[in-house]
Motif scaffolding. Structure first.
Motif, short mmCIF file in Angstrom:
data_model
loop_
_atom_site.label_atom_id
_atom_site.label_comp_id
_atom_site.label_asym_id
_atom_site.label_seq_id
_atom_site.Cartn_x
_atom_site.Cartn_y
_atom_site.Cartn_z
N MET A 1 0.83 -1.20 0.00
CA MET A 1 0.00 0.00 0.00
C MET A 1 0.87 1.26 0.00
O MET A 1 0.62 2.19 -0.75
N PHE A 2 1.89 1.27 0.89
CA PHE A 2 2.76 2.44 0.97
C PHE A 2 3.61 2.60 -0.29
O PHE A 2 3.96 3.71 -0.66
N GLU A 3 3.94 1.48 -0.93
CA GLU A 3 4.71 1.54 -2.18
C GLU A 3 3.90 2.24 -3.27
O GLU A 3 4.44 3.03 -4.04
N ILE A 4 2.62 1.97 -3.34
CA ILE A 4 1.75 2.58 -4.35
C ILE A 4 1.63 4.08 -4.09
O ILE A 4 1.72 4.89 -5.01
N ILE A 5 1.45 4.44 -2.85
CA ILE A 5 1.34 5.87 -2.50
C ILE A 5 2.64 6.59 -2.84
O ILE A 5 2.64 7.69 -3.37
N LYS A 6 3.78 5.97 -2.55
CA LYS A 6 5.07 6.56 -2.86
C LYS A 6 5.24 6.74 -4.36
O LYS A 6 5.70 7.79 -4.83
N LYS A 7 4.85 5.76 -5.16
CA LYS A 7 4.95 5.86 -6.62
C LYS A 7 4.03 6.94 -7.17
O LYS A 7 4.38 7.67 -8.08
N VAL A 8 2.84 7.07 -6.60
CA VAL A 8 1.90 8.10 -7.04
C VAL A 8 2.46 9.48 -6.72
O VAL A 8 2.36 10.41 -7.53
N LYS A 9 3.07 9.64 -5.55
CA LYS A 9 3.67 10.93 -5.18
C LYS A 9 4.80 11.29 -6.14
O LYS A 9 4.93 12.44 -6.57
N ILE A 10 5.64 10.33 -6.49
CA ILE A 10 6.74 10.59 -7.42
C ILE A 10 6.20 10.94 -8.80
O ILE A 10 6.68 11.88 -9.45
N LEU A 11 5.19 10.23 -9.25
CA LEU A 11 4.57 10.53 -10.54
C LEU A 11 3.95 11.92 -10.53
O LEU A 11 4.11 12.69 -11.48
N PHE A 12 3.28 12.26 -9.46
CA PHE A 12 2.66 13.58 -9.34
C PHE A 12 3.73 14.68 -9.37
O PHE A 12 3.56 15.72 -10.00
N LEU A 13 4.85 14.45 -8.68
CA LEU A 13 5.95 15.41 -8.67
C LEU A 13 6.51 15.61 -10.08
O LEU A 13 6.76 16.74 -10.50
N HIS A 14 6.69 14.54 -10.82
CA HIS A 14 7.18 14.64 -12.19
C HIS A 14 6.21 15.41 -13.08
O HIS A 14 6.61 16.25 -13.89
N LEU A 15 4.93 15.13 -12.94
CA LEU A 15 3.93 15.85 -13.73
C LEU A 15 3.88 17.33 -13.36
O LEU A 15 3.73 18.19 -14.22
N LEU A 16 4.04 17.63 -12.10
CA LEU A 16 4.06 19.02 -11.64
C LEU A 16 5.26 19.76 -12.22
O LEU A 16 5.14 20.88 -12.72
N LEU A 17 6.43 19.14 -12.18
CA LEU A 17 7.63 19.77 -12.75
C LEU A 17 7.51 19.95 -14.26
O LEU A 17 7.89 20.99 -14.81
#
Length: 101
Positions: free
Chosen positions: A1-17
């Motif tokens: 569960m925490f791995e999925i949340i971590k991957k979503v946060k990284i993906l969101f950060l990349h999209l934001l940048l």
């Protein structure tokens, strides 16, 4: 569960940048090739033989300013902000083949 949340946060950060880099461009200015001519309107004028470009930009108050930049858009010369000109004035810039203004 925490791995999925971590991957979503990284993906969101990349999209934001990515959206930040795309939105920082200045789509309102036209890019024009410059050989030797008079300049009457705002835009970015470049000469393929020189590694410089001329930026004529309209500021928020309607005044105009120009700057000469190198190929990496570092400002080499900028007109003083105290001596801007207006689109209501009769003005023109002349750039020769050597990019002298």
């Amino acid at each position: 569960m925490f791995e999925i949340i971590k991957k979503v946060k990284i993906l969101f950060l990349h999209l934001l940048l990515l959206s930040l880099f795309i939105s920082c461009g200045d789509p309102g200015l036209d890019y024009k090739n410059l050989k030797s001519c008079f300049i009457y309107e705002a835009g970015i004028y470049s000469n393929p033989h020189q590694r410089k470009n001329l930026l004529v930009k309209e500021l928020k108050d309607g005044s105009l300013i120009f700057a000469i930049r190198n190929s990496r858009n570092k400002i080499l010369f900028q007109q003083s902000l105290n001596q801007t000109f207006s689109k209501y004035h009769y003005w023109a810039l002349y750039a020769d083949r050597n990019f002298d203004i």
